[in-house]
Design a protein around this motif. Structure first.
Motif, PDB file in Angstrom:
ATOM      1  N   TRP A 223      -2.173   4.221   1.681  1.00 31.88           N
ATOM      2  CA  TRP A 223      -2.016   4.429   3.121  1.00 31.88           C
ATOM      3  C   TRP A 223      -3.029   5.457   3.593  1.00 31.88           C
ATOM      4  O   TRP A 223      -3.459   5.423   4.735  1.00 31.88           O
ATOM      5  CB  TRP A 223      -0.609   4.926   3.436  1.00 31.88           C
ATOM      6  CG  TRP A 223       0.481   3.914   3.293  1.00 31.88           C
ATOM      7  CD1 TRP A 223       1.541   3.964   2.431  1.00 31.88           C
ATOM      8  CD2 TRP A 223       0.647   2.706   4.038  1.00 31.88           C
ATOM      9  NE1 TRP A 223       2.338   2.861   2.593  1.00 31.88           N
ATOM     10  CE2 TRP A 223       1.816   2.078   3.580  1.00 31.88           C
ATOM     11  CE3 TRP A 223      -0.095   2.091   5.060  1.00 31.88           C
ATOM     12  CZ2 TRP A 223       2.270   0.865   4.091  1.00 31.88           C
ATOM     13  CZ3 TRP A 223       0.357   0.878   5.577  1.00 31.88           C
ATOM     14  CH2 TRP A 223       1.523   0.284   5.096  1.00 31.88           C
TER      15      TRP A 223
ATOM     16  N   THR B 273       1.472  -4.965   5.911  1.00 33.48           N
ATOM     17  CA  THR B 273       0.119  -5.298   5.440  1.00 33.48           C
ATOM     18  C   THR B 273      -0.087  -6.796   5.259  1.00 33.48           C
ATOM     19  O   THR B 273      -1.125  -7.221   4.750  1.00 33.48           O
ATOM     20  CB  THR B 273      -0.172  -4.596   4.101  1.00 33.48           C
ATOM     21  OG1 THR B 273       0.803  -5.014   3.125  1.00 33.48           O
ATOM     22  CG2 THR B 273      -0.109  -3.091   4.267  1.00 33.48           C
TER      23      THR B 273
ATOM     24  N   THR C 280      -8.854  10.005   5.276  1.00 36.30           N
ATOM     25  CA  THR C 280      -9.028   8.581   5.560  1.00 36.30           C
ATOM     26  C   THR C 280      -7.654   7.940   5.669  1.00 36.30           C
ATOM     27  O   THR C 280      -6.795   8.150   4.805  1.00 36.30           O
ATOM     28  CB  THR C 280      -9.839   7.892   4.447  1.00 36.30           C
ATOM     29  OG1 THR C 280     -11.120   8.518   4.338  1.00 36.30           O
ATOM     30  CG2 THR C 280     -10.031   6.417   4.747  1.00 36.30           C
TER      31      THR C 280
ATOM     32  N   ASN D  87      -5.382   4.270   6.613  1.00 33.23           N
ATOM     33  CA  ASN D  87      -5.387   2.810   6.656  1.00 33.23           C
ATOM     34  C   ASN D  87      -4.908   2.335   8.032  1.00 33.23           C
ATOM     35  O   ASN D  87      -3.827   2.727   8.476  1.00 33.23           O
ATOM     36  CB  ASN D  87      -4.440   2.284   5.571  1.00 33.23           C
ATOM     37  CG  ASN D  87      -4.607   0.813   5.283  1.00 33.23           C
ATOM     38  OD1 ASN D  87      -4.889   0.023   6.179  1.00 33.23           O
ATOM     39  ND2 ASN D  87      -4.412   0.444   4.034  1.00 33.23           N
TER      40      ASN D  87
ATOM     41  N   VAL E 108       0.783  -1.216   0.000  1.00 33.17           N
ATOM     42  CA  VAL E 108       0.000   0.000   0.000  1.00 33.17           C
ATOM     43  C   VAL E 108       0.821   1.274   0.000  1.00 33.17           C
ATOM     44  O   VAL E 108       0.660   2.115   0.843  1.00 33.17           O
ATOM     45  CB  VAL E 108      -0.924   0.051   1.215  1.00 33.17           C
ATOM     46  CG1 VAL E 108      -2.350   0.207   0.831  1.00 33.17           C
ATOM     47  CG2 VAL E 108      -0.760  -1.138   2.094  1.00 33.17           C
TER      48      VAL E 108
ATOM     49  N   LYS F 121      -7.212  -1.541  14.837  1.00 38.00           N
ATOM     50  CA  LYS F 121      -8.089  -0.434  14.444  1.00 38.00           C
ATOM     51  C   LYS F 121      -8.319   0.529  15.603  1.00 38.00           C
ATOM     52  O   LYS F 121      -8.343   1.751  15.422  1.00 38.00           O
ATOM     53  CB  LYS F 121      -9.422  -0.980  13.927  1.00 38.00           C
ATOM     54  CG  LYS F 121      -9.329  -1.578  12.532  1.00 38.00           C
ATOM     55  CD  LYS F 121     -10.687  -2.004  12.003  1.00 38.00           C
ATOM     56  CE  LYS F 121     -10.558  -2.547  10.585  1.00 38.00           C
ATOM     57  NZ  LYS F 121     -11.866  -2.978  10.030  1.00 38.00           N
TER      58      LYS F 121
ATOM     59  N   HIS G 139      -3.540  -0.330   8.922  1.00 38.61           N
ATOM     60  CA  HIS G 139      -2.239  -1.001   8.838  1.00 38.61           C
ATOM     61  C   HIS G 139      -1.093  -0.021   9.087  1.00 38.61           C
ATOM     62  O   HIS G 139       0.009  -0.440   9.477  1.00 38.61           O
ATOM     63  CB  HIS G 139      -2.057  -1.654   7.468  1.00 38.61           C
ATOM     64  CG  HIS G 139      -2.849  -2.908   7.271  1.00 38.61           C
ATOM     65  ND1 HIS G 139      -2.736  -4.004   8.093  1.00 38.61           N
ATOM     66  CD2 HIS G 139      -3.774  -3.240   6.328  1.00 38.61           C
ATOM     67  CE1 HIS G 139      -3.545  -4.970   7.669  1.00 38.61           C
ATOM     68  NE2 HIS G 139      -4.189  -4.525   6.614  1.00 38.61           N
TER      69      HIS G 139
ATOM     70  N   THR H 153      -9.643   0.216   6.111  1.00 34.47           N
ATOM     71  CA  THR H 153      -8.663  -0.643   5.455  1.00 34.47           C
ATOM     72  C   THR H 153      -8.791  -0.485   3.947  1.00 34.47           C
ATOM     73  O   THR H 153      -9.867  -0.689   3.387  1.00 34.47           O
ATOM     74  CB  THR H 153      -8.874  -2.114   5.844  1.00 34.47           C
ATOM     75  OG1 THR H 153      -8.766  -2.242   7.266  1.00 34.47           O
ATOM     76  CG2 THR H 153      -7.825  -3.001   5.190  1.00 34.47           C
ATOM     77  N   MET H 154      -7.684  -0.096   3.298  1.00 34.89           N
ATOM     78  CA  MET H 154      -7.675   0.122   1.854  1.00 34.89           C
ATOM     79  C   MET H 154      -6.645  -0.787   1.201  1.00 34.89           C
ATOM     80  O   MET H 154      -5.638  -1.148   1.812  1.00 34.89           O
ATOM     81  CB  MET H 154      -7.367   1.594   1.543  1.00 34.89           C
ATOM     82  CG  MET H 154      -8.434   2.563   2.044  1.00 34.89           C
ATOM     83  SD  MET H 154      -7.984   4.308   1.792  1.00 34.89           S
ATOM     84  CE  MET H 154      -6.822   4.549   3.149  1.00 34.89           C
ATOM     85  N   GLN H 155      -6.902  -1.151  -0.038  1.00 32.90           N
ATOM     86  CA  GLN H 155      -6.031  -2.083  -0.737  1.00 32.90           C
ATOM     87  C   GLN H 155      -4.815  -1.415  -1.362  1.00 32.90           C
ATOM     88  O   GLN H 155      -3.775  -2.053  -1.516  1.00 32.90           O
ATOM     89  CB  GLN H 155      -6.827  -2.806  -1.834  1.00 32.90           C
ATOM     90  CG  GLN H 155      -7.973  -3.656  -1.309  1.00 32.90           C
ATOM     91  CD  GLN H 155      -7.514  -4.796  -0.436  1.00 32.90           C
ATOM     92  OE1 GLN H 155      -6.567  -5.501  -0.772  1.00 32.90           O
ATOM     93  NE2 GLN H 155      -8.148  -4.963   0.710  1.00 32.90           N
TER      94      GLN H 155
END
Length: 251
Positions: A179, A248, A189, A191, A3, A143, A193, A174-176
């Motif tokens: 960050w 990640t 927003t 992430n 990420v 989180k 992780h 959580t994003m793919q």
């Protein structure tokens, strides 16, 4: 899943033997007429080129480094193959704020499920010894800690962002592929992780998004702002990108 934050550009490509090498072309900052090529650990090839340079000329310049790019991609792919999948058992190491902590799984059907950080060790209490349960309580803990850390660091960094009139809303998601992100409405927003990375990396991402409140594109003004609030941000970004696969890796 890697990420790194990266600039949005257009995708170009060429053939090297029987392999199709694609790369993302992004705008190079003013002051240099050279084409800069970078191969990231997640096997993204990013090429920075002056805005006025034709795509054909950029591709030709990249082709001259085709062998080197091919070798870099091969090495990074081999590294990715050696990243051990998570088993969520005692003795496994997990990251938090850049440090590795050993995981201890405690099975107790009568105790509440959850995670505690005790003496440098992550202690996960679950009602049954099942990896999915351990993964779920760990993700929930990350989180929660991410929300606490990110809000605290946002408050600490806001005084540096003189262009921000009021505290922006903060969301944890959580994003793919990122960050962090900043919406046109000004919501940041992040992430969860990211909380596994060192604090300076957390600060870099937050400042990156705060700069986007003033400039949504990666313009000269954006880079000037980044340079003012974090003079060595490029080094920190590289450190974060290089460890993305470790931070990640939750599968």
């Amino acid at each position: 899943m890697n990420v790194p934050i990266h600039e949005q550009g257009r995708t170009l490509g060429f053939w090297y033997g029987d392999e199709r090498i694609t790369f993302e072309r992004v705008k190079r900052r003013q002051g240099s007429d050279k084409v800069l090529i970078k191969v990231h650990p997640d096997c993204r090839v990013v090429v920075s080129a002056p805005e006025g340079t034709h795509d054909d000329a950029v591709t030709a310049a990249v082709k001259q480094r085709a062998r080197w790019i091919h070798e870099q991609l091969r090495d990074f792919r081999q590294q990715q193959e050696h990243i051990t999948p998570r088993r969520y058992i005692s003795g496994e190491s997990h990251y938090y704020l850049g440090k590795q902590h050993l995981l201890k799984v405690v099975v107790d059907a009568d105790q509440p499920q959850g995670v505690k950080l005790l003496r440098g060790r992550l202690e996960a209490s679950v009602r049954a010894s099942e990896p999915d349960r351990v993964k779920a309580v760990l993700n929930a803990w990350y989180k929660t800690r991410a929300r606490e850390v990110f809000n605290r660091r946002l408050d600490a960094l806001l005084p540096q962002a003189l262009w921000v009139a009021e505290r922006p809303p903060l969301r944890i998601l959580t994003m793919q592929t990122q960050w962090g992100s900043c919406s046109p409405q000004g919501r940041i927003t992040l992430n969860p992780h990211l909380v596994k990375a060192p604090r300076e990396c957390v600060d870099y991402v937050i400042l990156h998004e705060l700069c986007h409140l003033a400039e949504h594109n990666h313009s000269e003004r954006f880079y000037r702002l980044m340079g003012q609030v974090m003079p060595k941000w490029e080094n920190i970004k590289t450190k974060l990108d290089d460890k993305a696969a470790l931070f990640t890796n939750d599968n």
